[in-house]
Scaffold this motif. Structure first.
Motif, PDB file in Angstrom:
ATOM      1  N   VAL A  83      39.845  44.822  42.703  1.00 35.73           N
ATOM      2  CA  VAL A  83      38.875  45.383  43.577  1.00 35.73           C
ATOM      3  C   VAL A  83      39.010  44.602  44.797  1.00 35.73           C
ATOM      4  O   VAL A  83      39.328  43.507  44.991  1.00 35.73           O
TER       5      VAL A  83
ATOM      6  N   ASP B  22      31.457  41.487  34.943  1.00 38.33           N
ATOM      7  CA  ASP B  22      31.552  40.509  36.012  1.00 38.33           C
ATOM      8  C   ASP B  22      31.398  39.084  35.178  1.00 38.33           C
ATOM      9  O   ASP B  22      30.353  39.001  34.567  1.00 38.33           O
TER      10      ASP B  22
ATOM     11  N   VAL C  57      34.146  51.872  44.298  1.00 40.61           N
ATOM     12  CA  VAL C  57      33.002  51.353  43.633  1.00 40.61           C
ATOM     13  C   VAL C  57      31.614  51.426  44.589  1.00 40.61           C
ATOM     14  O   VAL C  57      31.839  51.035  45.800  1.00 40.61           O
TER      15      VAL C  57
ATOM     16  N   LEU D 201      30.705  49.227  36.153  1.00 37.80           N
ATOM     17  CA  LEU D 201      30.933  47.586  36.279  1.00 37.80           C
ATOM     18  C   LEU D 201      29.442  46.958  36.065  1.00 37.80           C
ATOM     19  O   LEU D 201      28.353  47.578  36.712  1.00 37.80           O
TER      20      LEU D 201
ATOM     21  N   VAL E 248      27.406  50.240  44.336  1.00 40.36           N
ATOM     22  CA  VAL E 248      26.075  49.867  43.283  1.00 40.36           C
ATOM     23  C   VAL E 248      25.152  50.891  43.202  1.00 40.36           C
ATOM     24  O   VAL E 248      24.767  51.448  44.191  1.00 40.36           O
TER      25      VAL E 248
ATOM     26  N   GLY F  80      27.932  44.497  37.295  1.00 36.97           N
ATOM     27  CA  GLY F  80      28.158  43.362  38.446  1.00 36.97           C
ATOM     28  C   GLY F  80      27.135  42.478  38.422  1.00 36.97           C
ATOM     29  O   GLY F  80      25.996  42.669  38.160  1.00 36.97           O
ATOM     30  N   ASP F  81      27.836  41.139  38.960  1.00 38.18           N
ATOM     31  CA  ASP F  81      26.694  40.172  39.119  1.00 38.18           C
ATOM     32  C   ASP F  81      25.825  40.360  40.367  1.00 38.18           C
ATOM     33  O   ASP F  81      25.040  39.526  40.563  1.00 38.18           O
ATOM     34  N   SER F  82      26.174  41.308  41.084  1.00 38.56           N
ATOM     35  CA  SER F  82      25.239  41.679  41.975  1.00 38.56           C
ATOM     36  C   SER F  82      23.967  41.871  41.390  1.00 38.56           C
ATOM     37  O   SER F  82      22.895  41.956  42.138  1.00 38.56           O
TER      38      SER F  82
ATOM     39  N   SER G 263      28.506  50.182  39.912  1.00 41.92           N
ATOM     40  CA  SER G 263      27.915  49.086  39.274  1.00 41.92           C
ATOM     41  C   SER G 263      26.620  49.262  38.934  1.00 41.92           C
ATOM     42  O   SER G 263      25.737  49.277  39.850  1.00 41.92           O
TER      43      SER G 263
ATOM     44  N   GLU H   3      37.385  44.217  48.396  1.00 42.02           N
ATOM     45  CA  GLU H   3      36.051  44.409  48.895  1.00 42.02           C
ATOM     46  C   GLU H   3      36.202  43.718  50.572  1.00 42.02           C
ATOM     47  O   GLU H   3      36.638  42.835  50.681  1.00 42.02           O
TER      48      GLU H   3
ATOM     49  N   LYS I 125      35.761  40.968  34.698  1.00 44.53           N
ATOM     50  CA  LYS I 125      36.362  41.050  36.256  1.00 44.53           C
ATOM     51  C   LYS I 125      36.056  39.719  36.677  1.00 44.53           C
ATOM     52  O   LYS I 125      35.026  38.813  36.364  1.00 44.53           O
TER      53      LYS I 125
ATOM     54  N   HIS J  21      39.322  40.588  41.794  1.00 38.74           N
ATOM     55  CA  HIS J  21      38.478  40.847  42.870  1.00 38.74           C
ATOM     56  C   HIS J  21      38.800  40.138  44.238  1.00 38.74           C
ATOM     57  O   HIS J  21      38.679  38.649  44.079  1.00 38.74           O
TER      58      HIS J  21
ATOM     59  N   ILE K 243      35.516  48.813  48.058  1.00 32.38           N
ATOM     60  CA  ILE K 243      34.238  48.642  48.458  1.00 32.38           C
ATOM     61  C   ILE K 243      34.183  48.099  49.833  1.00 32.38           C
ATOM     62  O   ILE K 243      34.616  47.009  50.125  1.00 32.38           O
TER      63      ILE K 243
HETATM   64  O1  KIV Z   1      28.782  42.710  41.603  1.00 29.36           O
HETATM   65  C1  KIV Z   1      29.127  43.766  41.807  1.00 29.36           C
HETATM   66  O2  KIV Z   1      28.573  44.805  41.701  1.00 29.36           O
HETATM   67  C2  KIV Z   1      30.669  43.837  42.370  1.00 29.36           C
HETATM   68  C3  KIV Z   1      30.727  45.221  43.243  1.00 29.36           C
HETATM   69  C4  KIV Z   1      30.170  45.495  44.083  1.00 29.36           C
HETATM   70  C5  KIV Z   1      32.572  45.232  43.386  1.00 29.36           C
HETATM   71  O3  KIV Z   1      31.345  42.951  42.174  1.00 29.36           O
END
Ligand code: KIV
Length: 266
Positions: free
Chosen positions: A181, A84, A214, A42, A216, A44-46, A23, A183, A114, A138, A204
């Protein structure tokens, strides 16, 4: 790097070969992922927490996801990219969700979207898949539901919750998610789900038995200093290395050692 496709990912699952996913949110890191042959990137919205310094993923907007996904695609031209869908970009109505997911694919060049959630998003997944938008599910701990879940925690330890996770997985699989996914859930639950799954499972914090894993980017290169969940492994202590470089730069500038002749135009 040979192009990764949904077909090639399923081939890996069939052959018992592990799938890798990172991610990440920017051009340079995406380029590194592609260079070493990571299967999927990915966006990701992280990024809300890791890149923007927010407390959760909830404030992240669709425009921000599109902005980052475009940068990632520029760095990783051949990679299989999943984006995401941020909180409230797919929950209001099916029509709005389809429009937003369509925008992501059209404007960023990503391969799939996702979305978080189980049975409650299955109908939407079915619609998206039927119009040609590949969807990754997810479940388990879903960060966009942090308030409803009562904070970061392992999901599925209690029997009732484990049954719910299994039902959610089946609903997403039947609706057409090609990948899901898993988690923060017990290893045994993720193992059981994977052993009975047609869809590809990506873990994860879900143990070693998923079809792939996965992580980050900024966690795995050790740049996230403040939090280190149990499932994170730092493959390099990036923050230590970067601080050494910054301190040396500071020292050399202060001592008049940088720039030298070599870094100066004659
Ligand atoms: O937002 C993200 O990075 C995620 C992953 C950690 C699965 O959803």
């Amino acid at each position: 790097m040979e192009g990764v496709t949904i077909r090639s990912l399923f081939k890996k699952k069939r052959e018992g070969k592990k799938i890798t996913m990172v991610s990440t949110y920017d051009y340079l890191s995406a380029k590194l992922c592609e260079q070493v042959g990571i299967d999927c990137i990915l966006v990701g919205d992280s990024l809300g927490m890791v890149f923007q310094g927010l407390d959760s993923t909830l404030p992240v907007t669709l425009e921000e996801m599109i902005y980052h996904a475009k940068a990632v695609r520029r760095g990783a031209k051949e990679s299989f990219i999943i984006v995401d869908m941020p909180f409230m970009s797919y929950q209001v109505s099916t029509e709005e969700a389809i429009r937003n997911c369509g925008r992501v694919l059209k404007e960023t060049g990503a391969n799939a979207v996702k979305i978080e959630g189980g049975e409650e998003v299955a109908q939407l997944v079915y619609r998206l898949v039927s119009i040609g938008i590949p969807v990754v599910g997810h479940i388990g701990f879903t960060p966009q539901s942090i308030h409803a879940l009562g904070g970061y925690r392992v999901v599925g330890r209690a029997e009732e919750e484990a049954q719910r996770v299994k039902k959610d997985f089946k609903a997403l699989e039947q609706a057409g998610c090609f990948m899901i996914v898993l988690e923060s859930m017990p290893t045994s639950l993720a193992k059981e789900i994977t052993e009975n799954s047609k869809a590809i499972t990506i873990g994860i914090g879900a143990g070693p038995y998923c079809d792939g894993q996965v992580m980050v980017f900024y966690d795995l290169v050790g740049l996230v200093e403040d939090i280190k969940p149990k499932f994170v492994k730092r493959y390099v202590e990036g923050s230590i290395l970067f601080k050494q470089a910054l301190s040396e730069f500071k020292k050399e500038v202060e001592e008049g050692l940088f720039p030298s002749e070599e870094e100066s135009y004659g």
